[in-house]
Design a protein around this motif. Sequence first.
Motif, PDB file in Angstrom:
ATOM      1  N   PRO A  14       0.811  -1.227   0.000  1.00  0.00           N
ATOM      2  CA  PRO A  14       0.000   0.000   0.000  1.00  0.00           C
ATOM      3  C   PRO A  14       0.847   1.280   0.000  1.00  0.00           C
ATOM      4  O   PRO A  14       0.473   2.268  -0.633  1.00  0.00           O
ATOM      5  CB  PRO A  14      -0.802  -0.107   1.301  1.00  0.00           C
ATOM      6  CG  PRO A  14      -0.809  -1.557   1.631  1.00  0.00           C
ATOM      7  CD  PRO A  14       0.444  -2.143   1.093  1.00  0.00           C
ATOM      8  N   GLY A  15       1.996   1.256   0.692  1.00  0.00           N
ATOM      9  CA  GLY A  15       2.853   2.446   0.726  1.00  0.00           C
ATOM     10  C   GLY A  15       3.436   2.746  -0.644  1.00  0.00           C
ATOM     11  O   GLY A  15       3.292   3.867  -1.171  1.00  0.00           O
ATOM     12  N   GLY A  16       4.083   1.762  -1.247  1.00  0.00           N
ATOM     13  CA  GLY A  16       4.732   1.964  -2.545  1.00  0.00           C
ATOM     14  C   GLY A  16       3.738   2.280  -3.651  1.00  0.00           C
ATOM     15  O   GLY A  16       3.934   3.215  -4.437  1.00  0.00           O
TER      16      GLY A  16
HETATM   17  C1  FAD Z   1      -0.566 -10.350  11.279  1.00  0.00           C
HETATM   18  C2  FAD Z   1      -0.661  -8.875  10.921  1.00  0.00           C
HETATM   19  C3  FAD Z   1      -1.897  -8.256  10.982  1.00  0.00           C
HETATM   20  C4  FAD Z   1      -2.025  -6.917  10.590  1.00  0.00           C
HETATM   21  N1  FAD Z   1      -3.275  -6.363  10.570  1.00  0.00           N
HETATM   22  C5  FAD Z   1      -3.446  -5.127  10.094  1.00  0.00           C
HETATM   23  C6  FAD Z   1      -4.767  -4.607   9.907  1.00  0.00           C
HETATM   24  O1  FAD Z   1      -5.782  -5.271  10.164  1.00  0.00           O
HETATM   25  N2  FAD Z   1      -4.898  -3.338   9.436  1.00  0.00           N
HETATM   26  C7  FAD Z   1      -3.802  -2.576   9.128  1.00  0.00           C
HETATM   27  O2  FAD Z   1      -3.976  -1.415   8.735  1.00  0.00           O
HETATM   28  N3  FAD Z   1      -2.546  -3.065   9.255  1.00  0.00           N
HETATM   29  C8  FAD Z   1      -2.336  -4.333   9.703  1.00  0.00           C
HETATM   30  N4  FAD Z   1      -1.074  -4.846   9.781  1.00  0.00           N
HETATM   31  C9  FAD Z   1       0.067  -4.014   9.350  1.00  0.00           C
HETATM   32  C10 FAD Z   1       0.126  -3.937   7.821  1.00  0.00           C
HETATM   33  O3  FAD Z   1       0.047  -5.241   7.265  1.00  0.00           O
HETATM   34  C11 FAD Z   1       1.419  -3.274   7.338  1.00  0.00           C
HETATM   35  O4  FAD Z   1       1.756  -2.218   8.184  1.00  0.00           O
HETATM   36  C12 FAD Z   1       1.286  -2.761   5.904  1.00  0.00           C
HETATM   37  O5  FAD Z   1       1.212  -3.841   5.015  1.00  0.00           O
HETATM   38  C13 FAD Z   1       2.490  -1.876   5.534  1.00  0.00           C
HETATM   39  O6  FAD Z   1       2.406  -1.525   4.173  1.00  0.00           O
HETATM   40  P1  FAD Z   1       3.739  -1.213   3.360  1.00  0.00           P
HETATM   41  O7  FAD Z   1       3.325  -0.856   1.983  1.00  0.00           O
HETATM   42  O8  FAD Z   1       4.585  -0.300   4.124  1.00  0.00           O
HETATM   43  O9  FAD Z   1       4.528  -2.631   3.334  1.00  0.00           O
HETATM   44  P2  FAD Z   1       4.067  -4.056   2.816  1.00  0.00           P
HETATM   45  O10 FAD Z   1       2.615  -4.136   2.675  1.00  0.00           O
HETATM   46  O11 FAD Z   1       4.757  -5.042   3.694  1.00  0.00           O
HETATM   47  O12 FAD Z   1       4.677  -4.136   1.353  1.00  0.00           O
HETATM   48  C14 FAD Z   1       6.078  -4.222   1.153  1.00  0.00           C
HETATM   49  C15 FAD Z   1       6.341  -4.745  -0.255  1.00  0.00           C
HETATM   50  O13 FAD Z   1       7.763  -4.679  -0.487  1.00  0.00           O
HETATM   51  C16 FAD Z   1       8.191  -5.841  -1.159  1.00  0.00           C
HETATM   52  N5  FAD Z   1       9.613  -5.997  -0.833  1.00  0.00           N
HETATM   53  C17 FAD Z   1      10.169  -6.219   0.379  1.00  0.00           C
HETATM   54  N6  FAD Z   1      11.522  -6.266   0.271  1.00  0.00           N
HETATM   55  C18 FAD Z   1      11.813  -6.064  -1.034  1.00  0.00           C
HETATM   56  C19 FAD Z   1      13.037  -5.995  -1.779  1.00  0.00           C
HETATM   57  N7  FAD Z   1      14.227  -6.111  -1.192  1.00  0.00           N
HETATM   58  N8  FAD Z   1      12.967  -5.792  -3.120  1.00  0.00           N
HETATM   59  C20 FAD Z   1      11.760  -5.657  -3.738  1.00  0.00           C
HETATM   60  N9  FAD Z   1      10.575  -5.723  -3.086  1.00  0.00           N
HETATM   61  C21 FAD Z   1      10.609  -5.900  -1.759  1.00  0.00           C
HETATM   62  C22 FAD Z   1       7.272  -6.945  -0.608  1.00  0.00           C
HETATM   63  O14 FAD Z   1       7.182  -8.030  -1.515  1.00  0.00           O
HETATM   64  C23 FAD Z   1       5.955  -6.201  -0.435  1.00  0.00           C
HETATM   65  O15 FAD Z   1       5.130  -6.325  -1.583  1.00  0.00           O
HETATM   66  C24 FAD Z   1      -0.898  -6.174  10.173  1.00  0.00           C
HETATM   67  C25 FAD Z   1       0.363  -6.801  10.151  1.00  0.00           C
HETATM   68  C26 FAD Z   1       0.484  -8.135  10.509  1.00  0.00           C
HETATM   69  C27 FAD Z   1       1.837  -8.809  10.454  1.00  0.00           C
END
Ligand code: FAD
Length: 402
Positions: A14-16
């Motif tokens: 969601p962030g990216g």
């Molecule tokens: C069990 C659990 C329950 C949760 N429940 C909730 C909830 O109900 N509601 C809520 O709001 N939040 C919840 N969270 C938190 C939420 O899932 C995360 O905070 C959220 O997904 C963060 O989004 P993001 O885009 O920062 O990272 P992410 O969604 O983790 O996305 C990161 C992306 O980066 C990619 N990536 C990683 N490393 C690399 C690399 N070196 N090279 C290329 N790609 C890479 C991954 O494949 C992934 O697609 C929960 C977390 C957990 C563990």
Amino acid sequence: MNTVYDVAIIGAGPGGSTTASYLAKAGVRVLLLDKSEFPRDKTCGDALSPNALKILGDLNLIDKLIEFGHRLNGIRLVAPNGNELVAPIPPKHGFVEHLYIAPRIKLDDLLLQNSIALGAEFKSNVRVTDLRVDSNKVTITGKSANKEQIFFANVGVIAVGANTALLQKLGFLSKLPEFAVAARAYYNNLPNLDDLMEIRFDGVPLPGYGWIFPTSKTSANIGAGFLRKSKKLPFTAKEILDKFLDHGPVREKISLGQRQGVVKGYPLRMDFATARVHSNRIILVGEAAGLVNPFTGEGIDYAMESGQIAARVLIDLATTGDYSFKALHSYDRNLRKRFQRLFVWTTRLRSIYINEWLLNPLIRAANHEKSVEKTILEVLLSYRNAIQALSPSTLYHVLTNL
Ligand SMILES: Cc1cc2nc3c(=O)[nH]c(=O)nc-3n(C[C@H](O)[C@H](O)[C@H](O)COP(=O)(O)OP(=O)(O)OC[C@H]3O[C@@H](n4cnc5c(N)ncnc54)[C@H](O)[C@@H]3O)c2cc1C
């Protein structure tokens, strides 16, 4: 001649993807890389807060979200002693009065496809292993099917979630931050689910909680998480979930249900208050910046909102092309303005309230006193600063219900 993108984003969660959508919409040339093939799952509770829904609305994605998301209109909080508080989502100007539970395999693909439709270029199966910064660009090294791939951009956005390997390599983390860990499983054939997000402080070690988040009238995402305060803690997230599922009232609720798929666990980073979020030509978005609510474990909306803020800053800086440490400090400033107090106070609140001595009287007080109910819900939804839960009036009601 190799393409030099305006912005390269590492991680299409969601962030990216939100960062990519806002940048692409403004005509910025964006490259989005992810190590996974999409649609891909992400271990999560799948809950979308009114704030997340606001951003999805701004991206015009609500019509598509409701095709697979499940709407909930209220919250059930269960105290360690089993007492319950049931309340509707409180009103707040500019926000809807409901939540959605939206499986990440669909939500994340929706956000990614939106960024592609707006013009972002996406490459899957690229695991980024390094970012090297020189005077006029960032060189991104990735691995795809064991072959090295190189990309160039004026600025890099790291949105890799709780995966800290790249951040450690680049010197953003001198030591591993405090993590929470959580696990979840999907259940089908559950009778009698209501339209409430259920958060339970019984049947789990504290500080932590278990959840039952309905994904339809008869299915739910069920999970449990806790703060790993000590490395010595003798449980894994999956063991905590097993304990929660075996806890009397939960066992009864799921007795007719069937588990779908496997139980999955994953860490959560909540250290934004002390995290570094930028360097020369690089910024961090979402959970890579420690942006997960220390009280609720919610990170989707923070990831999306930080993506919105990042895009705004990068669009502003595009006029000068200056992405130096000093220029990118405006990103740090904007993030701190929005989130710093919230994270500092929510972390304090967690250490004060998340124990049975205070949670039991807090829920009891909320059942008698509307102002306490309102405070709890508004703090949970981040509508109000967590410091409100420590106001003399709230503390008075809690103490008189001890
Ligand atoms: C069990 C659990 C329950 C949760 N429940 C909730 C909830 O109900 N509601 C809520 O709001 N939040 C919840 N969270 C938190 C939420 O899932 C995360 O905070 C959220 O997904 C963060 O989004 P993001 O885009 O920062 O990272 P992410 O969604 O983790 O996305 C990161 C992306 O980066 C990619 N990536 C990683 N490393 C690399 C690399 N070196 N090279 C290329 N790609 C890479 C991954 O494949 C992934 O697609 C929960 C977390 C957990 C563990």
